[in-house]
Scaffold this motif. Sequence first.
Motif, PDB file in Angstrom:
ATOM      1  N   SER A 361      34.530  43.436 -14.515  1.00 24.60           N
ATOM      2  CA  SER A 361      34.445  41.812 -13.872  1.00 24.60           C
ATOM      3  C   SER A 361      35.843  41.349 -13.689  1.00 24.60           C
ATOM      4  CB  SER A 361      33.956  41.006 -15.267  1.00 24.60           C
ATOM      5  OG  SER A 361      33.922  39.424 -15.182  1.00 24.60           O
ATOM      6  N   ALA A 362      36.792  41.840 -14.350  1.00 25.19           N
ATOM      7  CA  ALA A 362      38.242  41.257 -14.203  1.00 25.19           C
ATOM      8  C   ALA A 362      38.779  41.921 -13.113  1.00 25.19           C
ATOM      9  CB  ALA A 362      39.113  41.630 -15.422  1.00 25.19           C
ATOM     10  N   MET A 363      38.644  43.105 -12.702  1.00 22.57           N
ATOM     11  CA  MET A 363      39.098  43.944 -11.589  1.00 22.57           C
ATOM     12  C   MET A 363      38.446  43.127 -10.426  1.00 22.57           C
ATOM     13  SD  MET A 363      39.349  47.802 -12.850  1.00 22.57           S
ATOM     14  CE  MET A 363      39.575  48.429 -11.282  1.00 22.57           C
ATOM     15  N   ILE A 364      37.204  43.167 -10.216  1.00 26.55           N
ATOM     16  CA  ILE A 364      36.553  42.470  -9.296  1.00 26.55           C
ATOM     17  C   ILE A 364      36.754  41.176  -8.713  1.00 26.55           C
ATOM     18  CG2 ILE A 364      34.173  42.415  -7.728  1.00 26.55           C
ATOM     19  CD1 ILE A 364      35.159  45.272  -7.892  1.00 26.55           C
ATOM     20  N   LEU A 365      36.938  40.540  -9.809  1.00 26.59           N
ATOM     21  CA  LEU A 365      37.215  39.056  -9.538  1.00 26.59           C
ATOM     22  C   LEU A 365      38.701  38.839  -9.067  1.00 26.59           C
ATOM     23  CD1 LEU A 365      35.634  37.108 -12.499  1.00 26.59           C
ATOM     24  CD2 LEU A 365      35.317  36.733 -10.066  1.00 26.59           C
ATOM     25  N   LEU A 366      39.598  39.606  -9.582  1.00 27.32           N
ATOM     26  CA  LEU A 366      40.952  39.608  -9.131  1.00 27.32           C
ATOM     27  C   LEU A 366      41.107  40.116  -7.404  1.00 27.32           C
ATOM     28  CD1 LEU A 366      42.928  41.323 -11.877  1.00 27.32           C
ATOM     29  CD2 LEU A 366      43.583  38.956 -10.964  1.00 27.32           C
ATOM     30  N   ILE A 367      40.267  40.933  -7.244  1.00 26.57           N
ATOM     31  CA  ILE A 367      40.151  41.384  -5.808  1.00 26.57           C
ATOM     32  C   ILE A 367      39.327  40.323  -4.818  1.00 26.57           C
ATOM     33  CG2 ILE A 367      39.035  42.873  -3.932  1.00 26.57           C
ATOM     34  CD1 ILE A 367      39.281  45.105  -6.273  1.00 26.57           C
ATOM     35  N   ALA A 368      38.419  39.745  -5.516  1.00 26.85           N
ATOM     36  CA  ALA A 368      37.956  38.436  -4.794  1.00 26.85           C
ATOM     37  C   ALA A 368      38.942  37.391  -4.518  1.00 26.85           C
ATOM     38  CB  ALA A 368      36.537  38.085  -5.685  1.00 26.85           C
ATOM     39  N   LEU A 369      39.531  37.040  -5.560  1.00 28.74           N
ATOM     40  CA  LEU A 369      40.648  35.979  -5.517  1.00 28.74           C
ATOM     41  C   LEU A 369      41.793  36.361  -4.479  1.00 28.74           C
ATOM     42  CD1 LEU A 369      40.045  34.528  -9.043  1.00 28.74           C
ATOM     43  CD2 LEU A 369      39.944  33.172  -7.216  1.00 28.74           C
ATOM     44  N   ALA A 370      42.043  37.687  -4.555  1.00 22.99           N
ATOM     45  CA  ALA A 370      43.087  37.974  -3.638  1.00 22.99           C
ATOM     46  C   ALA A 370      42.859  37.721  -2.067  1.00 22.99           C
ATOM     47  CB  ALA A 370      43.410  39.461  -3.755  1.00 22.99           C
ATOM     48  N   ILE A 371      41.575  37.990  -1.826  1.00 19.62           N
ATOM     49  CA  ILE A 371      40.993  37.686  -0.530  1.00 19.62           C
ATOM     50  C   ILE A 371      41.046  35.967  -0.386  1.00 19.62           C
ATOM     51  CG2 ILE A 371      38.898  37.743   0.906  1.00 19.62           C
ATOM     52  CD1 ILE A 371      38.064  40.339  -0.457  1.00 19.62           C
ATOM     53  N   VAL A 372      40.685  35.231  -1.270  1.00 14.40           N
ATOM     54  CA  VAL A 372      40.944  33.911  -1.201  1.00 14.40           C
ATOM     55  C   VAL A 372      42.057  33.448  -0.866  1.00 14.40           C
ATOM     56  CG1 VAL A 372      40.591  31.620  -2.356  1.00 14.40           C
ATOM     57  CG2 VAL A 372      38.670  33.270  -2.683  1.00 14.40           C
ATOM     58  N   PHE A 373      43.154  33.936  -1.412  1.00  8.63           N
ATOM     59  CA  PHE A 373      44.501  33.884  -0.985  1.00  8.63           C
ATOM     60  C   PHE A 373      44.841  34.404   0.274  1.00  8.63           C
ATOM     61  CE2 PHE A 373      45.339  33.769  -5.822  1.00  8.63           C
ATOM     62  CZ  PHE A 373      46.117  32.536  -5.802  1.00  8.63           C
ATOM     63  N   ARG A 374      44.406  35.346   0.848  1.00 12.92           N
ATOM     64  CA  ARG A 374      44.474  35.621   2.177  1.00 12.92           C
ATOM     65  C   ARG A 374      44.062  34.613   3.164  1.00 12.92           C
ATOM     66  NH1 ARG A 374      47.808  37.379   5.329  1.00 12.92           N
ATOM     67  NH2 ARG A 374      48.018  38.897   3.661  1.00 12.92           N
ATOM     68  N   VAL A 375      42.765  33.968   2.824  1.00 10.42           N
ATOM     69  CA  VAL A 375      42.269  32.757   3.322  1.00 10.42           C
ATOM     70  C   VAL A 375      43.103  31.685   3.548  1.00 10.42           C
ATOM     71  CG1 VAL A 375      40.354  31.354   3.391  1.00 10.42           C
ATOM     72  CG2 VAL A 375      39.770  33.745   2.879  1.00 10.42           C
ATOM     73  N   ASP A 376      43.680  31.484   2.271  1.00  7.53           N
ATOM     74  CA  ASP A 376      44.675  30.445   2.258  1.00  7.53           C
ATOM     75  C   ASP A 376      46.003  30.701   3.076  1.00  7.53           C
ATOM     76  OD1 ASP A 376      45.765  27.958   1.525  1.00  7.53           O
ATOM     77  OD2 ASP A 376      47.212  29.076  -0.043  1.00  7.53           O
ATOM     78  N   VAL A 377      46.642  31.744   2.982  1.00  2.54           N
ATOM     79  CA  VAL A 377      47.709  32.011   3.813  1.00  2.54           C
ATOM     80  C   VAL A 377      47.319  32.142   5.467  1.00  2.54           C
ATOM     81  CG1 VAL A 377      49.170  33.887   4.489  1.00  2.54           C
ATOM     82  CG2 VAL A 377      48.644  33.418   2.079  1.00  2.54           C
ATOM     83  N   THR A 378      46.215  32.562   5.756  1.00  4.22           N
ATOM     84  CA  THR A 378      45.747  32.277   7.153  1.00  4.22           C
ATOM     85  C   THR A 378      45.681  31.097   7.398  1.00  4.22           C
ATOM     86  OG1 THR A 378      44.459  34.570   6.883  1.00  4.22           O
ATOM     87  CG2 THR A 378      43.779  33.214   8.967  1.00  4.22           C
ATOM     88  N   SER A 379      45.039  30.159   6.810  1.00  5.04           N
ATOM     89  CA  SER A 379      45.109  28.785   7.153  1.00  5.04           C
ATOM     90  C   SER A 379      46.255  28.125   7.159  1.00  5.04           C
ATOM     91  CB  SER A 379      44.114  28.004   6.160  1.00  5.04           C
ATOM     92  OG  SER A 379      44.457  27.899   5.000  1.00  5.04           O
ATOM     93  N   ARG A 380      47.070  28.380   6.560  1.00  4.54           N
ATOM     94  CA  ARG A 380      48.601  27.951   6.428  1.00  4.54           C
ATOM     95  C   ARG A 380      49.409  28.451   7.629  1.00  4.54           C
ATOM     96  NH1 ARG A 380      50.433  25.855   1.504  1.00  4.54           N
ATOM     97  NH2 ARG A 380      48.783  25.993  -0.072  1.00  4.54           N
ATOM     98  N   GLU A 381      49.164  29.502   7.754  1.00  5.32           N
ATOM     99  CA  GLU A 381      49.824  30.237   9.234  1.00  5.32           C
ATOM    100  C   GLU A 381      49.393  29.449  10.536  1.00  5.32           C
ATOM    101  OE1 GLU A 381      48.879  34.275   8.966  1.00  5.32           O
ATOM    102  OE2 GLU A 381      50.710  34.528   7.628  1.00  5.32           O
ATOM    103  N   ASN A 382      47.984  29.069  10.260  1.00  5.31           N
ATOM    104  CA  ASN A 382      47.343  28.619  11.729  1.00  5.31           C
ATOM    105  C   ASN A 382      47.878  26.957  11.938  1.00  5.31           C
ATOM    106  OD1 ASN A 382      45.767  30.557  12.247  1.00  5.31           O
ATOM    107  ND2 ASN A 382      43.698  29.908  11.186  1.00  5.31           N
ATOM    108  N   VAL A 383      48.275  26.109  10.597  1.00  5.31           N
ATOM    109  CA  VAL A 383      48.781  25.059  10.872  1.00  5.31           C
ATOM    110  C   VAL A 383      50.265  25.250  11.274  1.00  5.31           C
ATOM    111  CG1 VAL A 383      49.465  22.993   9.226  1.00  5.31           C
ATOM    112  CG2 VAL A 383      47.242  24.150   8.918  1.00  5.31           C
ATOM    113  N   SER A 384      51.002  26.070  10.846  1.00  2.88           N
ATOM    114  CA  SER A 384      52.366  26.156  11.132  1.00  2.88           C
ATOM    115  C   SER A 384      52.448  26.449  12.769  1.00  2.88           C
ATOM    116  CB  SER A 384      53.093  27.486  10.281  1.00  2.88           C
ATOM    117  OG  SER A 384      52.533  28.610  10.885  1.00  2.88           O
ATOM    118  N   THR A 385      51.514  27.179  13.330  1.00  9.21           N
ATOM    119  CA  THR A 385      51.607  27.299  14.712  1.00  9.21           C
ATOM    120  C   THR A 385      51.073  26.155  15.432  1.00  9.21           C
ATOM    121  OG1 THR A 385      49.627  28.649  14.483  1.00  9.21           O
ATOM    122  CG2 THR A 385      51.456  29.953  14.304  1.00  9.21           C
ATOM    123  N   GLU A 386      50.549  25.350  15.014  1.00  3.33           N
ATOM    124  CA  GLU A 386      49.924  24.338  15.934  1.00  3.33           C
ATOM    125  C   GLU A 386      50.967  23.386  16.285  1.00  3.33           C
ATOM    126  OE1 GLU A 386      46.837  22.343  13.594  1.00  3.33           O
ATOM    127  OE2 GLU A 386      45.251  24.023  13.924  1.00  3.33           O
TER     128      GLU A 386
END
Length: 386
Positions: A361-386
């Motif tokens: 449970s701990a390992m898979i949830l960490l991976i899932a939240l790492a992907i959420v952080f990637r989503v966050d980083v991607t959205s921030r990069e999109n804002v900075s390029t606008e």
Amino acid sequence: MILSNQYQQLVHWRTASKQWPVDYLLLAGLLLLMILGLTMVASSSIAISEKRFDDPLHYLYRQIFSLGLGGIAAWIMFQFPLAFWRKHRGSLFIGGLALLLLVLIFGREINGSQRWLPLGVMNFQVSEFMKLAVVLFMAGYLDRHGHAVRESYEAVFRLALPFGVMALLLLMEPDFGSTFVIAVILTGMLLIAGAPWRFFVITVLPIAMLLVTMIITSPYRMARVTNFLDPWSDPFGQGYQLTQALIASGRGEWFGVGLGESVQKLLYLPDAHTDFLFSIYAEELGLIGVVGLICLYAFILWRCFRIGRKSLEQQQVFGGLIAYGVGIWLALQAIINMGVNLGLFPTKGLTLPFMSYGGSSAMILLIALAIVFRVDVTSRENVSTE
């Protein structure tokens, strides 16, 4: 004047937070939750670790190992762009189905359920991986067929075969809790994507009917489900675990008996370090501690939903639905585990995220939240390029 200065500081802080490379508030909440979880695993497992392994910190070391391994895996997965997950979501889902089939053939049976694949250093619970695979698969499907899902039943019916096979394999283990959690995640993601409320009946009702049928036709399962309604009718038999959990929660009162001072963890409450760790937490930290933990989960849910909303506003449907799906998954599992410990739900065998002992449970949830952080980083990069 003072209030004006405080307001200006708040506005400045919010502006600065938008320029962060990643959501550090979410990261801080997760770190706090993991530290609290390690503390409680150490406290709740002392007696059982001493009895089984002659080492009071055995389970703590195992949990640290799992979190460390999960952290490394999460960091690696964080490096992959969202396009990678979009491209391979189908392969991950099919791989999850294959693992569910393997666990039925070669899996290890614990407490009457065959849910774990023995990997030498640990037992891997495949249903945890399946939750992540479902979130990614569903996010990709709704990204491609969102309009069709909002307009017709056909697009939803196409999901019946893959998810029906998955539910059947999970119920054969049996793993009722994970099946229910996945059904709610699917429904939540459908509704967030704009599907009509009537689709709730299509996705949840068939699984609910199957669960009820399996429970009614099995005296053992029926006893487990009905036992939580009145555990005191058989406090030394079927109701023993729940009555001991309720005793632990009651002893905590407002402020708890003190960290490490639990009595119920001294081999009175079975699974005190796994499924029923919350009761030990309530005993040691009391109602105030319980409210604080609920607020911490709510805070993490809010940050995940915030990331999801920002992504959807940028038309990044795939990433936004991933963030929403992971948030629903984590919060729902926490609610169910707490409810089981308090006698509100029948026993489900679901861990309290990042709190209960459980490497998969701990390992898979960490991976899932790492992907959420990637989503966050991607959205921030999109804002900075606008």
